[in-house]
Write a protein that holds these residues in place. Structure first.
Motif, PDB file in Angstrom:
ATOM      1  N   SER A   1     -75.796  95.877 -24.883  1.00 20.11           N
ATOM      2  CA  SER A   1     -76.992  95.370 -24.201  1.00 20.11           C
ATOM      3  C   SER A   1     -77.465  94.040 -24.772  1.00 20.11           C
ATOM      4  CB  SER A   1     -78.126  96.397 -24.293  1.00 20.11           C
ATOM      5  OG  SER A   1     -78.501  96.608 -25.639  1.00 20.11           O
ATOM      6  N   GLY A   2     -76.988  93.653 -25.954  1.00 23.29           N
ATOM      7  CA  GLY A   2     -77.418  92.397 -26.556  1.00 23.29           C
ATOM      8  C   GLY A   2     -76.670  91.177 -26.080  1.00 23.29           C
ATOM      9  N   TRP A   3     -75.780  91.322 -25.102  1.00 23.02           N
ATOM     10  CA  TRP A   3     -74.953  90.192 -24.666  1.00 23.02           C
ATOM     11  C   TRP A   3     -75.783  89.001 -24.174  1.00 23.02           C
ATOM     12  CZ3 TRP A   3     -74.935  88.055 -19.758  1.00 23.02           C
ATOM     13  CH2 TRP A   3     -75.610  88.784 -18.762  1.00 23.02           C
ATOM     14  N   CYS A   4     -76.994  89.259 -23.664  1.00 32.36           N
ATOM     15  CA  CYS A   4     -77.814  88.154 -23.130  1.00 32.36           C
ATOM     16  C   CYS A   4     -78.991  87.821 -24.040  1.00 32.36           C
ATOM     17  CB  CYS A   4     -78.311  88.501 -21.729  1.00 32.36           C
ATOM     18  SG  CYS A   4     -79.210  90.051 -21.604  1.00 32.36           S
ATOM     19  N   TRP A   5     -78.927  88.222 -25.325  1.00 34.74           N
ATOM     20  CA  TRP A   5     -79.998  87.882 -26.261  1.00 34.74           C
ATOM     21  C   TRP A   5     -79.739  86.464 -26.748  1.00 34.74           C
ATOM     22  CZ3 TRP A   5     -81.968  91.631 -30.649  1.00 34.74           C
ATOM     23  CH2 TRP A   5     -83.228  91.192 -31.064  1.00 34.74           C
ATOM     24  N   SER A   6     -80.262  85.516 -26.034  1.00 36.03           N
ATOM     25  CA  SER A   6     -79.874  84.127 -26.227  1.00 36.03           C
ATOM     26  C   SER A   6     -80.724  83.411 -27.255  1.00 36.03           C
ATOM     27  CB  SER A   6     -79.990  83.377 -24.888  1.00 36.03           C
ATOM     28  OG  SER A   6     -81.331  83.389 -24.440  1.00 36.03           O
ATOM     29  N   GLN A   7     -80.198  82.301 -27.722  1.00 36.74           N
ATOM     30  CA  GLN A   7     -80.990  81.409 -28.550  1.00 36.74           C
ATOM     31  C   GLN A   7     -82.068  80.762 -27.693  1.00 36.74           C
ATOM     32  OE1 GLN A   7     -78.506  78.507 -30.445  1.00 36.74           O
ATOM     33  NE2 GLN A   7     -77.308  80.006 -31.586  1.00 36.74           N
TER      34      GLN A   7
ATOM     35  N   SER B   1     -71.126  79.237 -10.066  1.00 39.78           N
ATOM     36  CA  SER B   1     -70.143  79.854  -9.182  1.00 39.78           C
ATOM     37  C   SER B   1     -69.825  81.257  -9.680  1.00 39.78           C
ATOM     38  CB  SER B   1     -68.868  79.016  -9.156  1.00 39.78           C
ATOM     39  OG  SER B   1     -68.200  79.103 -10.410  1.00 39.78           O
ATOM     40  N   PRO B   2     -69.384  82.156  -8.811  1.00 41.06           N
ATOM     41  CA  PRO B   2     -69.112  83.534  -9.245  1.00 41.06           C
ATOM     42  C   PRO B   2     -68.160  83.609 -10.431  1.00 41.06           C
ATOM     43  CG  PRO B   2     -69.154  83.433  -6.856  1.00 41.06           C
ATOM     44  CD  PRO B   2     -69.258  82.016  -7.340  1.00 41.06           C
ATOM     45  N   GLU B   3     -67.049  82.899 -10.391  1.00 35.50           N
ATOM     46  CA  GLU B   3     -66.070  83.023 -11.469  1.00 35.50           C
ATOM     47  C   GLU B   3     -66.612  82.457 -12.779  1.00 35.50           C
ATOM     48  OE1 GLU B   3     -63.539  84.835 -11.314  1.00 35.50           O
ATOM     49  OE2 GLU B   3     -62.774  84.396 -13.320  1.00 35.50           O
ATOM     50  N   GLU B   4     -67.288  81.320 -12.711  1.00 29.51           N
ATOM     51  CA  GLU B   4     -67.865  80.729 -13.919  1.00 29.51           C
ATOM     52  C   GLU B   4     -68.957  81.629 -14.495  1.00 29.51           C
ATOM     53  OE1 GLU B   4     -67.327  75.938 -13.010  1.00 29.51           O
ATOM     54  OE2 GLU B   4     -69.205  76.961 -12.548  1.00 29.51           O
ATOM     55  N   THR B   5     -69.722  82.260 -13.646  1.00 27.74           N
ATOM     56  CA  THR B   5     -70.788  83.139 -14.114  1.00 27.74           C
ATOM     57  C   THR B   5     -70.214  84.357 -14.823  1.00 27.74           C
ATOM     58  OG1 THR B   5     -72.225  82.420 -12.312  1.00 27.74           O
ATOM     59  CG2 THR B   5     -72.792  84.488 -13.410  1.00 27.74           C
ATOM     60  N   LEU B   6     -69.182  84.985 -14.227  1.00 22.42           N
ATOM     61  CA  LEU B   6     -68.576  86.162 -14.859  1.00 22.42           C
ATOM     62  C   LEU B   6     -67.908  85.782 -16.182  1.00 22.42           C
ATOM     63  CD1 LEU B   6     -67.007  87.937 -11.743  1.00 22.42           C
ATOM     64  CD2 LEU B   6     -69.219  88.348 -12.833  1.00 22.42           C
ATOM     65  N   ALA B   7     -67.292  84.614 -16.233  1.00 22.83           N
ATOM     66  CA  ALA B   7     -66.674  84.161 -17.483  1.00 22.83           C
ATOM     67  C   ALA B   7     -67.731  83.936 -18.555  1.00 22.83           C
ATOM     68  CB  ALA B   7     -65.872  82.888 -17.242  1.00 22.83           C
ATOM     69  N   LEU B   8     -68.892  83.419 -18.157  1.00 18.61           N
ATOM     70  CA  LEU B   8     -69.971  83.189 -19.117  1.00 18.61           C
ATOM     71  C   LEU B   8     -70.510  84.512 -19.653  1.00 18.61           C
ATOM     72  CD1 LEU B   8     -71.752  81.099 -20.510  1.00 18.61           C
ATOM     73  CD2 LEU B   8     -73.310  81.221 -18.555  1.00 18.61           C
TER      74      LEU B   8
ATOM     75  N   SER C   1     -70.297  85.566 -23.550  1.00 15.64           N
ATOM     76  CA  SER C   1     -71.515  85.915 -24.280  1.00 15.64           C
ATOM     77  C   SER C   1     -71.392  87.295 -24.912  1.00 15.64           C
ATOM     78  CB  SER C   1     -72.725  85.868 -23.338  1.00 15.64           C
ATOM     79  OG  SER C   1     -72.916  84.557 -22.832  1.00 15.64           O
ATOM     80  N   LEU C   2     -70.761  88.229 -24.204  1.00 13.33           N
ATOM     81  CA  LEU C   2     -70.527  89.554 -24.771  1.00 13.33           C
ATOM     82  C   LEU C   2     -69.658  89.461 -26.017  1.00 13.33           C
ATOM     83  CD1 LEU C   2     -70.760  92.666 -24.528  1.00 13.33           C
ATOM     84  CD2 LEU C   2     -68.663  92.578 -23.144  1.00 13.33           C
ATOM     85  N   VAL C   3     -68.622  88.634 -25.976  1.00 11.14           N
ATOM     86  CA  VAL C   3     -67.747  88.466 -27.145  1.00 11.14           C
ATOM     87  C   VAL C   3     -68.523  87.818 -28.288  1.00 11.14           C
ATOM     88  CG1 VAL C   3     -65.708  87.269 -28.005  1.00 11.14           C
ATOM     89  CG2 VAL C   3     -65.644  88.382 -25.766  1.00 11.14           C
ATOM     90  N   GLN C   4     -69.343  86.823 -27.989  1.00 10.78           N
ATOM     91  CA  GLN C   4     -70.167  86.202 -29.044  1.00 10.78           C
ATOM     92  C   GLN C   4     -71.054  87.242 -29.733  1.00 10.78           C
ATOM     93  OE1 GLN C   4     -72.493  82.709 -28.276  1.00 10.78           O
ATOM     94  NE2 GLN C   4     -71.036  81.934 -26.753  1.00 10.78           N
ATOM     95  N   TRP C   5     -71.686  88.058 -28.916  1.00  9.99           N
ATOM     96  CA  TRP C   5     -72.570  89.085 -29.461  1.00  9.99           C
ATOM     97  C   TRP C   5     -71.788  90.061 -30.343  1.00  9.99           C
ATOM     98  CZ3 TRP C   5     -77.280  90.345 -30.617  1.00  9.99           C
ATOM     99  CH2 TRP C   5     -77.680  91.678 -30.718  1.00  9.99           C
ATOM    100  N   ARG C   6     -70.609  90.463 -29.881  1.00  9.40           N
ATOM    101  CA  ARG C   6     -69.778  91.394 -30.660  1.00  9.40           C
ATOM    102  C   ARG C   6     -69.334  90.763 -31.989  1.00  9.40           C
ATOM    103  NH1 ARG C   6     -67.891  96.816 -30.753  1.00  9.40           N
ATOM    104  NH2 ARG C   6     -66.103  96.815 -32.161  1.00  9.40           N
TER     105      ARG C   6
ATOM    106  N   TRP D   1     -74.912  82.482 -22.638  1.00 10.69           N
ATOM    107  CA  TRP D   1     -75.881  82.836 -21.610  1.00 10.69           C
ATOM    108  C   TRP D   1     -77.276  82.401 -22.035  1.00 10.69           C
ATOM    109  CZ3 TRP D   1     -75.204  84.924 -16.822  1.00 10.69           C
ATOM    110  CH2 TRP D   1     -76.355  85.395 -16.169  1.00 10.69           C
ATOM    111  N   CYS D   2     -78.006  81.841 -21.095  1.00 11.89           N
ATOM    112  CA  CYS D   2     -79.389  81.457 -21.371  1.00 11.89           C
ATOM    113  C   CYS D   2     -80.332  82.392 -20.641  1.00 11.89           C
ATOM    114  CB  CYS D   2     -79.634  80.008 -20.955  1.00 11.89           C
ATOM    115  SG  CYS D   2     -81.379  79.558 -20.899  1.00 11.89           S
ATOM    116  N   CYS D   3     -80.323  82.295 -19.333  1.00 10.63           N
ATOM    117  CA  CYS D   3     -81.172  83.137 -18.502  1.00 10.63           C
ATOM    118  C   CYS D   3     -80.562  83.181 -17.116  1.00 10.63           C
ATOM    119  CB  CYS D   3     -82.600  82.622 -18.464  1.00 10.63           C
ATOM    120  SG  CYS D   3     -82.741  80.893 -17.977  1.00 10.63           S
ATOM    121  N   ALA D   4     -80.929  84.200 -16.364  1.00 12.16           N
ATOM    122  CA  ALA D   4     -80.328  84.366 -15.049  1.00 12.16           C
ATOM    123  C   ALA D   4     -80.574  83.154 -14.161  1.00 12.16           C
ATOM    124  CB  ALA D   4     -80.867  85.635 -14.394  1.00 12.16           C
TER     125      ALA D   4
END
Length: 463
Positions: free
Chosen positions: A61-67, A89-96, A100-105, A80-83
């Motif tokens: 759940s912390g994947w979007c806890w942004s700076q 674009s869909p593909e760029e958004t899913l990649a982001l 972000s999930l990997v950064q959090w992990r 990720w910053c905010c929605a």
């Protein structure tokens, strides 16, 4: 949040996100003065979060806890910053999202590796001093690590407190004590967009270390603040209470661990004359009230002896309506009510607070100096919010009673405001913040806070 309990393959993250995410909505757009589509992208982000939690566990759940100022600001994620701003674009958004999930992990794994360096801690029975040093090193490094990862941006101190709490869990400290320990140690030093000084980091580390070690050595109870309970209610039953401030002052264990510190009451008296109370708040006057009495409601809701405290608040209100000055005799009467004892006298020995970290020594002239401070609270030479804030801090740091001084400070503030017809309809920010004797800016800030609470109450008054 422990990564060892939750397998994760970063190379699969994007495929997982593609599978669980609903269609990406278009980014919101401004139409005149309205941001249209914001609710749609917020719901999309929440759906993605629920999907990631279902797939990986709650840690995800912390994947979007942004700076900075994102959906949940103050975190370590710089993708990720905010929605509203991160959807493209869909593909760029899913990649982001996946990135972000990997950064959090990775951040969680970095913390785990750091925890493993510090643990296990030394045995307190063998060397309390070594344990203090070990805690200080761990806390200071974790704070600095979090500052670096969050860029000390907006709200960074919230994530710092979370990191410290996770380490306390790893070290075996009961979770119901974390909030009090961490809040007391930080004590308002950390602020958004401000990188803490080395001195502040070291001081926080020292304070938290001393509290933690104190609970590990023999007869720890006088040193430890239990489960958000800074207002002991044991007097006179079972006297002397293990949490009583005057008994704590005579505990030899404290001095062995911390040594003799400066007199925090003397520190407060120095700070008191340095604060520009005339400009710390704007002049406001009563009557100001909405029909709701937040302080009285707070007193009545207390799980322990709430009825007695509510009665003391009522007595303070009656005395304020009579229009006389604030005196120690009045304060002692209310104190007797809330403790169900005869009106007590001024303490006759040194006192301690905040788990032994603040000390207020005793001098024969203290009762007279305190009485003068109380009388000054009802003089008209300063703005009302400044006088109310100052007397609140006077009671807290003169610490006139053996027990219940935080409640007594609240009653003094209530009296000063009510005497001029001001009854706050919101008071939680006032009553739930730790105050430090040395904090000049915090003292002035308290006056400003009282002013804002009064103005807020006035805005909510019915025409």
């Amino acid at each position: 949040m422990d990564p060892a309990r939750h397998p994760f393959d970063p190379s699969d993250a994007l495929d997982v996100v593609r599978t669980l995410a609903p269609p990406v909505p278009p980014p919101p757009a401004w139409e005149g003065s309205q941001l249209v589509g914001r609710s749609d992208v917020d719901r999309w982000r929440e759906t993605v979060s629920h999907g990631l939690v279902d797939r990986y566990g709650r840690w995800a759940s912390g994947w979007c806890w942004s700076q900075g100022e994102g959906d949940y600001d103050g975190g370590p994620v710089n993708g990720w910053c905010c929605a509203s701003d991160s959807i493209s674009s869909p593909e760029e958004t899913l990649a982001l999202v996946a990135d972000s999930l990997v950064q959090w992990r990775v951040w969680l794994e970095d913390l785990t590796e750091r925890f493993d360096r510090f643990l296990p801690l030394p045995d307190p029975d063998e060397s309390p001093h070594a344990l203090v040093v070990a805690w200080e090193v761990a806390v200071a490094q974790l704070v600095n690590l979090t500052v670096d990862r969050t860029s000390s941006d907006s709200g960074w101190h919230s994530h710092c407190a979370t990191v410290l709490s996770w380490f306390l869990v790893a070290a075996g400290v009961p979770e119901d004590r974390h909030v009090t320990l961490i809040d007391d140690a930080i004590g308002g030093r950390f602020r958004s967009w401000v990188q803490p000084s080395a001195a502040d980091v070291n001081d926080v580390a020292e304070r938290l270390a001393q509290q933690l070690v104190a609970q590990s050595v023999a007869d720890p109870s006088p040193l430890f603040v239990h489960a958000r309970d800074d207002w002991p209610d044991t007097w006179p039953q079972g006297w002397p209470s293990s949490r009583t401030t005057t008994r704590l002052a005579r505990n030899p264990q404290v001095r062995r661990l911390e040594g003799r510190n400066a007199d925090d009451l003397a520190t407060w008296e120095t700070v008191r004359v340095r604060v520009d109370w005339a400009t710390a708040s704007e002049p406001v006057s009563g009557p100001v009230r909405t029909g709701k009495d937040a302080i009285a409601e707070h007193a009545a809701r207390r799980p322990t002896n709430g009825a007695r405290l509510a009665t003391a608040v009522e007595q303070a209100g009656q005395a304020a309506a009579a229009g006389g000055p604030l005196t120690f005799a009045l304060l002692a009467r209310w104190q007797g009510t809330l403790l169900s004892v005869p009106p007590p006298g001024f303490r006759d020995g040194p006192a301690w607070a905040k788990g032994g970290r603040e000390r207020y020594y005793w001098h024969a002239e203290l009762p007279a100096r305190f009485e003068a401070c109380l009388l000054a609270a009802t003089e008209d030479d300063l703005p009302l919010p400044s006088r109310a804030a100052r007397v609140y801090l006077d009671v807290a740091f003169f610490h006139p009673f053996d027990d219940g001084n935080a409640r007594s400070a609240m009653l003094a503030l209530y009296f000063v405001l009510a005497r001029e017809g001001v009854i706050l309809d919101r008071a939680a920010p006032l009553l739930k913040t730790v105050r430090q004797a040395h904090d000049k800016y915090g003292a002035a800030g308290l006056a400003k806070l009282v002013e804002l609470l009064i103005k807020g109450t006035r805005k909510r008054m019915r025409p």
